[in-house]
Scaffold this motif. Structure first.
Motif, PDB file in Angstrom:
ATOM      1  N   GLU B 210       0.836  -1.196   0.000  1.00 19.29           N
ATOM      2  CA  GLU B 210       0.000   0.000   0.000  1.00 19.29           C
ATOM      3  C   GLU B 210       0.876   1.253   0.000  1.00 19.29           C
ATOM      4  O   GLU B 210       0.651   2.190  -0.759  1.00 19.29           O
ATOM      5  N   ALA B 211       1.899   1.237   0.858  1.00 19.27           N
ATOM      6  CA  ALA B 211       2.796   2.387   0.942  1.00 19.27           C
ATOM      7  C   ALA B 211       3.491   2.612  -0.389  1.00 19.27           C
ATOM      8  O   ALA B 211       3.581   3.741  -0.885  1.00 19.27           O
ATOM      9  N   GLY B 216       4.766   8.846  -2.638  1.00 21.60           N
ATOM     10  CA  GLY B 216       5.961   9.263  -3.366  1.00 21.60           C
ATOM     11  C   GLY B 216       7.200   8.967  -2.551  1.00 21.60           C
ATOM     12  O   GLY B 216       8.246   8.597  -3.085  1.00 21.60           O
ATOM     13  N   ARG B 217       7.094   9.160  -1.250  1.00 22.89           N
ATOM     14  CA  ARG B 217       8.198   8.821  -0.355  1.00 22.89           C
ATOM     15  C   ARG B 217       7.641   8.053   0.833  1.00 22.89           C
ATOM     16  O   ARG B 217       6.480   8.215   1.212  1.00 22.89           O
ATOM     17  N   THR B 231      12.283   7.202  -1.512  1.00 20.26           N
ATOM     18  CA  THR B 231      11.261   6.774  -2.466  1.00 20.26           C
ATOM     19  C   THR B 231      11.107   5.269  -2.324  1.00 20.26           C
ATOM     20  O   THR B 231      11.998   4.605  -1.786  1.00 20.26           O
ATOM     21  N   PRO B 232       9.995   4.709  -2.802  1.00 18.65           N
ATOM     22  CA  PRO B 232       9.831   3.251  -2.713  1.00 18.65           C
ATOM     23  C   PRO B 232      11.039   2.522  -3.297  1.00 18.65           C
ATOM     24  O   PRO B 232      11.504   1.540  -2.724  1.00 18.65           O
ATOM     25  N   TYR B 236      13.581   0.049  -1.261  1.00 16.83           N
ATOM     26  CA  TYR B 236      13.658  -1.374  -1.616  1.00 16.83           C
ATOM     27  C   TYR B 236      15.072  -1.747  -2.075  1.00 16.83           C
ATOM     28  O   TYR B 236      15.629  -2.751  -1.634  1.00 16.83           O
ATOM     29  N   GLU B 237      15.647  -0.933  -2.938  1.00 19.16           N
ATOM     30  CA  GLU B 237      16.926  -1.303  -3.541  1.00 19.16           C
ATOM     31  C   GLU B 237      18.107  -1.018  -2.619  1.00 19.16           C
ATOM     32  O   GLU B 237      19.089  -1.749  -2.630  1.00 19.16           O
ATOM     33  N   THR B 238      18.030   0.051  -1.862  1.00 15.78           N
ATOM     34  CA  THR B 238      19.163   0.386  -0.990  1.00 15.78           C
ATOM     35  C   THR B 238      18.701   0.613   0.438  1.00 15.78           C
ATOM     36  O   THR B 238      18.771   1.733   0.952  1.00 15.78           O
ATOM     37  N   PRO B 239      18.218  -0.436   1.094  1.00 21.79           N
ATOM     38  CA  PRO B 239      17.870  -0.279   2.503  1.00 21.79           C
ATOM     39  C   PRO B 239      19.133   0.060   3.291  1.00 21.79           C
ATOM     40  O   PRO B 239      20.236  -0.328   2.886  1.00 21.79           O
TER      41      PRO B 239
END
Lengths: 320, 377
Positions: B210-211, B216-217, B231-232, B236-239
């Motif tokens: 949902e988030a 957007g952020r 941003t999502p 996701y890519e760089t936690p």
């Protein structure tokens, strides 16, 4: 399985019958007896009336001879309303009873609402204690509490309140506090308050606090929130509490008798007088019957009103 | 305060500034020094599991809770001393909190009647009609909330919270009360609607999908702290911490210490080659996070025979312990020799015409070092 089901069904039937049997035995039957007495003719006898029907030996149906004199008396007073010098003792007692009961209900509501609201908004753990405190006076005898008010309100310089007022120099002579309408009102409000608080509490505790937050979030001041959200949503509690106070208050006998002296004429007292010293049982019974009819009307009306309004019990809708 | 405000305006204008906000309930720290800047018309999601403090933070923005410390500045106005009923914010509650004794129109009109200076009846009615039109609920104007479905109630609640044109719209788990199917459709509807109205919006959710769909952020929260904002895609890519890596999607986490420029630990049979510029010193403790779709699978022995491994490839063999076939792709749980499970997500077309591996098959799992993310906390 089948047997169990059978007993379960029977059990349910008998549990359902119990309240009906109770109502028949302790309401319908006595009411029928009173109705019978109200249609009788006063007579110097034991019991002091001639019943409205007689069965001669050999009769199949009873001979009816209803006497409407008692009802006619009430009706005549109603017609004579406004005529100077007319004897309106029953109507006056009626009016006074309704007025005192209405005032009692109003005061109980004004005092009881903050009580109930505060308890409902308290921490869950504290609620039961607070409710217990409201009921605490019930643990002592009702009569004792009314006598206590007589001590408090005593109109001589020995009365507790008068003593305080005299000592404080607020009055020069003891005030006439007892044996008037005010004393009766105080006693009735005091005695009936818990009957207002409990149903109100039961209603307010169900009120979803998020509704109040939503109202505040939408810009409503606390007072507006109360008037537009809390109050309308607690209407059922108000109605229930008011009926629990108003109905017994109309027929209240002990409190006016003890705190009102002979001056405060209430319908309960009239009934007592006619059954007792006046030995006019039909009259007393007729007053009692009209009292039931007069009180049933508002109950039916309020009930209808509440049902037509649908679900307004304070929970935000959950229909899916 | 003014100085800080001018400084903020100098670079990117922050519409809402949350500065070191802290809230304590009895002895638990619900919100722990959260600072955050949100731009105008942004849709921002506070994401975290229940009890992470996200709802408390939202309630402090609405004025329903008072912060113990910190400031909340909205459009240059410090909200600290402003009670809920005077804040230019409106909230949509998780339970919707529609007034059950009022019709749909009365619910939407409620906030409008509170406006000072007062609005005329005609103005209120026009605005209510406009709002109901926006959420397509005109036909239900005279209904009571309990006569509506969950989705309809949600739309009424939204209309009610938008009616006063708030500077900040707060959504508390806006779709949690809806069925999964309706939820997915409503997510995009809601975003479109918020963007059309052009309101700055903060939503709170425990649902990462949902988030990611709506915002957007995203700000990831855990135990009262704001862990990462981005941003999502960034999240996701760089936690930047283990919690985010594991909370958002799935992640294979390997623990170890840096030795000879690689990560050595019990989680992986070989020393793990680190991505370039990992910024770690000898002996540092670290984790490497690898997303399942970054892990490649091949049949052990077949592909690797004779082909030399690229230097930046981390590889090991293991046995297939579980397979979840999801149509377009399958998720393989591969158990390495040390007992560790590595999760790999593989497109169904990956195996070509050959039958896909099955339980008990021995597979080679591998990923390229740059596809791993180094985490130090």
């Amino acid at each position: 399985m089948r047997r169990q089901h059978f007993f379960l069904a029977r059990g349910r039937f008998w549990v359902g019958m119990l309240p009906w049997a109770w109502m028949l035995l302790f309401f319908a039957l006595p009411f029928a007896l009173i109705l019978k007495v109200s249609l009788s003719t006063p007579e110097l006898a034991i019991p002091p009336y001639l019943p409205p029907f007689v069965m001669e030996p050999g009769d199949v149906l009873p001979h009816l001879r209803p006497d409407f004199a008692s009802y006619r008396r009430l009706h005549d007073e109603l017609l004579a309303l406004g005529t100077p010098g007319a004897d309106l003792q029953y109507l006056a007692a009626w009016g006074n009873s309704l007025l005192l009961a209405a005032l009692t209900t109003l005061l109980c509501l004004l005092i009881g609402y903050p009580f109930a609201y505060h308890i409902a908004r308290s921490r869950e753990a504290a609620r039961n204690t607070l409710l217990m405190l409201v009921m605490l006076p019930f643990w002592t005898s009702f009569l004792l509490r009314v006598y206590a008010w007589m001590v408090l309100l005593d109109s001589s310089e020995l009365g507790l309140i008068n003593r305080v007022l005299l000592a404080a120099g607020l009055v020069d002579a003891p005030l006439q506090l007892l044996y008037n309408q005010g004393a009766v009102l105080v006693g009735m409000v005091y005695s009936y308050l818990p009957f207002m608080v409990l149903p109100l509490y039961a209603n307010l505790v169900k009120l979803d606090p998020q509704l109040l937050e939503a109202a505040a979030d939408l810009g409503a001041r606390p007072w507006t929130t109360f008037l537009r959200v809390t109050l309308p949503l607690s209407r059922r509690g108000i109605v229930a509490g008011s009926m629990l106070v108003f109905i017994p208050a109309v027929g209240e006998f002990v409190i006016p008798d003890l705190l009102g002296g002979g001056d405060v004429l209430m319908i309960g007292r009239k009934i007592w007088e006619d059954f007792g010293p006046n030995q006019d049982w039909p009259m007393a019974a007729a007053v009692a019957v009209t009292m039931v009819l007069v009180l049933i009307a508002p109950i039916v009306l309020l009930h209808r009103h509440g049902r037509a309004d649908g679900r307004t019990d304070g929970r935000s809708g959950e229909a899916g | 305060m003014d100085q800080a405000g001018e400084k903020g305006a100098a670079n990117r204008r922050a519409y809402l500034r949350i500065e070191g906000v802290t809230k304590r309930f009895d002895d638990t720290l619900a919100v722990d020094e959260v600072s955050l800047e949100i731009g105008e018309r942004e849709i921002f999601a506070l994401l975290g599991s229940s009890g992470c403090g996200k709802t408390t933070l939202l309630r402090m923005l609405a004025g329903l809770e008072t912060p113990d410390a910190g400031r909340i500045v909205l459009d240059g106005e410090n909200l600290a001393e402003v009670p809920a009923h005077r804040r230019p914010t409106n909230m949509m509650f998780q339970s919707y909190a529609l007034f059950p004794h009022m019709t749909v129109e009365a619910n939407v009109a409620f906030g409008l009647w509170q406006e000072r200076p007062r609005l005329t009846r005609a103005e209120v009615e026009a605005r209510v009609a406009e709002m109901l039109d926006l959420v397509q609920m005109q036909r239900y104007a005279r209904r009571k909330p309990h006569e509506l479905s969950g989705g309809q109630q949600q739309r009424v609640a939204l209309a009610r919270s938008l009616a006063k044109e708030p500077k900040l719209l707060l959504l508390d788990e806006p779709l949690a009360a809806l069925d999964k199917k309706i939820r997915q459709r409503t997510q995009l509807e809601l975003v479109n609607l918020i963007e059309r109205v052009g309101v700055t919006c903060i939503l709170v959710t425990h649902d990462q999908e949902e988030a990611m769909t709506m915002a957007g952020r995203i700000g990831v929260m855990n135990e009262g702290r704001l862990l990462q904002v981005g941003t999502p895609g960034e999240i996701y890519e760089t936690p930047d911490c283990r919690f985010t890596a594991e909370f958002i999607g799935e992640a294979n986490l390997f623990h170890g210490r840096v030795a000879d420029g690689a990560l050595a630990g019990a989680d992986f049979p070989a020393a793990i080659v680190l991505p370039p510029e990992a910024g770690l010193a000898e002996g540092d403790e670290a984790w490497v996070s690898v997303r399942p779709e970054r892990v490649s699978l091949s049949r052990a022995g077949a592909a690797s025979a004779g082909v030399s491994e690229p230097a930046d490839c981390n590889a090991a063999t293991g046995e297939v312990a579980d397979i979840a076939y999801l149509g377009s792709h399958s998720v393989y749980h591969v158990r390495l020799a040390n007992g560790r499970i590595v999760i790999a997500s593989v497109p169904s077309v990956h195996w070509g015409d050959a039958p896909p591996p099955t339980w008990g098959d021995v597979l080679r799992v591998a990923w390229f070092a740059p596809d791993g993310v180094v985490l130090t906390r």
